[in-house]
Design a protein around this motif. Structure first.
Motif, PDB file in Angstrom:
ATOM      1  N   THR A  10     -76.028 -54.071 -23.456  1.00 34.28           N
ATOM      2  CA  THR A  10     -77.087 -53.509 -24.299  1.00 34.28           C
ATOM      3  C   THR A  10     -78.076 -52.742 -23.426  1.00 34.28           C
ATOM      4  O   THR A  10     -78.486 -53.218 -22.358  1.00 34.28           O
ATOM      5  CB  THR A  10     -77.836 -54.608 -25.068  1.00 34.28           C
ATOM      6  OG1 THR A  10     -76.917 -55.274 -25.945  1.00 34.28           O
ATOM      7  CG2 THR A  10     -78.975 -54.027 -25.891  1.00 34.28           C
ATOM      8  N   PHE A  12     -81.755 -51.488 -23.012  1.00 36.16           N
ATOM      9  CA  PHE A  12     -83.110 -51.788 -23.473  1.00 36.16           C
ATOM     10  C   PHE A  12     -84.072 -50.743 -22.918  1.00 36.16           C
ATOM     11  O   PHE A  12     -84.092 -50.491 -21.713  1.00 36.16           O
ATOM     12  CB  PHE A  12     -83.569 -53.166 -23.002  1.00 36.16           C
ATOM     13  CG  PHE A  12     -82.807 -54.311 -23.596  1.00 36.16           C
ATOM     14  CD1 PHE A  12     -83.131 -54.807 -24.849  1.00 36.16           C
ATOM     15  CD2 PHE A  12     -81.760 -54.898 -22.893  1.00 36.16           C
ATOM     16  CE1 PHE A  12     -82.428 -55.868 -25.398  1.00 36.16           C
ATOM     17  CE2 PHE A  12     -81.050 -55.965 -23.430  1.00 36.16           C
ATOM     18  CZ  PHE A  12     -81.383 -56.451 -24.691  1.00 36.16           C
ATOM     19  N   LEU A  14     -87.802 -50.443 -22.323  1.00 35.45           N
ATOM     20  CA  LEU A  14     -88.961 -51.343 -22.307  1.00 35.45           C
ATOM     21  C   LEU A  14     -90.249 -50.592 -22.001  1.00 35.45           C
ATOM     22  O   LEU A  14     -90.417 -50.026 -20.917  1.00 35.45           O
ATOM     23  CB  LEU A  14     -88.780 -52.437 -21.242  1.00 35.45           C
ATOM     24  CG  LEU A  14     -87.564 -53.358 -21.341  1.00 35.45           C
ATOM     25  CD1 LEU A  14     -87.664 -54.449 -20.284  1.00 35.45           C
ATOM     26  CD2 LEU A  14     -87.449 -53.969 -22.723  1.00 35.45           C
ATOM     27  N   ILE A  31     -86.999 -60.006 -21.693  1.00 37.49           N
ATOM     28  CA  ILE A  31     -85.827 -59.180 -21.387  1.00 37.49           C
ATOM     29  C   ILE A  31     -85.730 -58.922 -19.892  1.00 37.49           C
ATOM     30  O   ILE A  31     -84.637 -58.927 -19.310  1.00 37.49           O
ATOM     31  CB  ILE A  31     -85.886 -57.868 -22.191  1.00 37.49           C
ATOM     32  CG1 ILE A  31     -85.694 -58.167 -23.683  1.00 37.49           C
ATOM     33  CG2 ILE A  31     -84.831 -56.878 -21.709  1.00 37.49           C
ATOM     34  CD1 ILE A  31     -85.972 -56.999 -24.596  1.00 37.49           C
ATOM     35  N   ASP A  98     -76.163 -55.825 -19.351  1.00 34.17           N
ATOM     36  CA  ASP A  98     -77.354 -55.263 -19.980  1.00 34.17           C
ATOM     37  C   ASP A  98     -78.172 -54.504 -18.941  1.00 34.17           C
ATOM     38  O   ASP A  98     -78.239 -54.904 -17.766  1.00 34.17           O
ATOM     39  CB  ASP A  98     -78.230 -56.358 -20.582  1.00 34.17           C
ATOM     40  CG  ASP A  98     -77.578 -57.053 -21.759  1.00 34.17           C
ATOM     41  OD1 ASP A  98     -76.578 -56.521 -22.287  1.00 34.17           O
ATOM     42  OD2 ASP A  98     -78.073 -58.127 -22.149  1.00 34.17           O
ATOM     43  N   ALA A 100     -82.076 -52.863 -18.464  1.00 38.36           N
ATOM     44  CA  ALA A 100     -83.444 -52.678 -18.956  1.00 38.36           C
ATOM     45  C   ALA A 100     -84.051 -51.480 -18.238  1.00 38.36           C
ATOM     46  O   ALA A 100     -84.160 -51.461 -17.011  1.00 38.36           O
ATOM     47  CB  ALA A 100     -84.281 -53.925 -18.693  1.00 38.36           C
ATOM     48  N   THR A 126     -78.406 -50.235 -28.358  1.00 35.10           N
ATOM     49  CA  THR A 126     -79.687 -49.865 -27.765  1.00 35.10           C
ATOM     50  C   THR A 126     -80.825 -50.528 -28.526  1.00 35.10           C
ATOM     51  O   THR A 126     -80.819 -50.564 -29.754  1.00 35.10           O
ATOM     52  CB  THR A 126     -79.886 -48.336 -27.793  1.00 35.10           C
ATOM     53  OG1 THR A 126     -78.805 -47.709 -27.093  1.00 35.10           O
ATOM     54  CG2 THR A 126     -81.201 -47.936 -27.151  1.00 35.10           C
ATOM     55  N   GLU A 127     -81.784 -51.051 -27.781  1.00 33.16           N
ATOM     56  CA  GLU A 127     -82.983 -51.639 -28.389  1.00 33.16           C
ATOM     57  C   GLU A 127     -84.207 -51.080 -27.678  1.00 33.16           C
ATOM     58  O   GLU A 127     -84.279 -51.099 -26.446  1.00 33.16           O
ATOM     59  CB  GLU A 127     -82.963 -53.156 -28.289  1.00 33.16           C
ATOM     60  CG  GLU A 127     -84.151 -53.818 -28.971  1.00 33.16           C
ATOM     61  CD  GLU A 127     -84.063 -55.328 -29.012  1.00 33.16           C
ATOM     62  OE1 GLU A 127     -85.092 -55.956 -29.365  1.00 33.16           O
ATOM     63  OE2 GLU A 127     -82.991 -55.882 -28.691  1.00 33.16           O
ATOM     64  N   VAL A 129     -88.183 -51.430 -27.075  1.00 35.18           N
ATOM     65  CA  VAL A 129     -89.276 -52.406 -27.152  1.00 35.18           C
ATOM     66  C   VAL A 129     -90.588 -51.661 -26.952  1.00 35.18           C
ATOM     67  O   VAL A 129     -90.861 -51.161 -25.853  1.00 35.18           O
ATOM     68  CB  VAL A 129     -89.114 -53.505 -26.091  1.00 35.18           C
ATOM     69  CG1 VAL A 129     -90.261 -54.514 -26.190  1.00 35.18           C
ATOM     70  CG2 VAL A 129     -87.767 -54.208 -26.250  1.00 35.18           C
TER      71      VAL A 129
END
Length: 243
Positions: A10, A12, A14, A31, A98, A100, A126-127, A129
């Protein structure tokens, strides 16, 4: 490609906030503790600001990717640099790791993460934050609300041409001018021409140890650090008990 079909890693994005490590969100801190790979923008030489902000929350032993690029006023982003970074990050994601990616302030408020997002989000989970943006941190540092009630808040980049700045400022109620830097003298002239200079506030390095807050009228310099912003309001005071 559905989320189920995408590779295991994934991505991220951030937001690490404006400078104070304590303004990192709990989610971003979690994370960072868990992600095996951490990437961040950095100058060609020297430390990364985003990495410095997040440092207290990064455990030892993480693989790190410094996305190094020239910090010059030429066209941004440097496409080849982000192409290469996306390839490197993509290899980790394909392998199930993952990643970040640190971004000063908020990833989607003039944030550098958007350039990696455009290259990778269609292929990998994809996330994003959110982070405390410099916009809100600057208002907090100045003890000055950005806007009230039905005010329209206008955010203007300092690199705009002077005529464009004047045109936008002439219509503005509440305004925040970002990316001031070497454009300070031009911004001062535009604010003066549109009647906003008298009550404008200058803030640099909001939330950091070197934070500086003062009326724009008291600022004698004609250049400013990259991490600086000017806030102004047509009423002078955004809100008071008599308004």
């Amino acid at each position: 490609m559905s989320a189920r079909d995408k590779p295991a890693g994934t991505l991220f994005g951030l937001g690490v906030g404006p400078g104070d490590p304590e303004l990192l969100t709990l989610k971003a801190a979690r994370i960072l503790r868990e992600a095996p790979v951490i990437a961040y923008p950095a100058p060609l030489e020297g430390d990364s600001m985003a990495r410095r902000i997040a440092a207290p929350h990064i455990p030892e032993g993480r693989e790190e990717i410094a996305i190094r690029m020239p910090m010059v006023p030429a066209r941004f982003p440097a496409q080849a640099v982000y192409d290469e970074a996306a390839e490197t990050i993509g290899a980790h994601l394909t392998a199930g790791r993952d990643v970040a990616v640190l971004c000063e302030g908020d990833p989607f408020f003039y944030g550098s993460f958007m350039y990696l997002f455009a290259r990778l989000a269609e292929r990998f989970r994809t996330e994003v934050v959110p982070g405390v943006s410099a916009l809100t941190a600057t208002a907090a540092a100045a003890h000055a609300p950005l806007a009230a009630r039905n005010d329209v808040l206008t955010v203007l980049p300092g690199p705009l041409e002077e005529t464009a700045l004047v045109e936008c400022l002439a219509r503005a109620e509440a305004v925040a001018i970002i990316k001031v830097g070497r454009h300070l003298a031009k911004v001062k002239r535009a604010l003066a021409e549109t009647g906003l200079a008298e009550h404008a506030r200058y803030i640099s390095h909001a939330s950091m140890a070197e934070q500086r807050v003062l009326p724009l009228a008291d600022l004698v310099e004609d250049t400013a650090p990259y991490f600086s912003m000017i806030l102004a309001h047509r009423r002078g005071t955004v809100w008071s008990k008599t308004q």
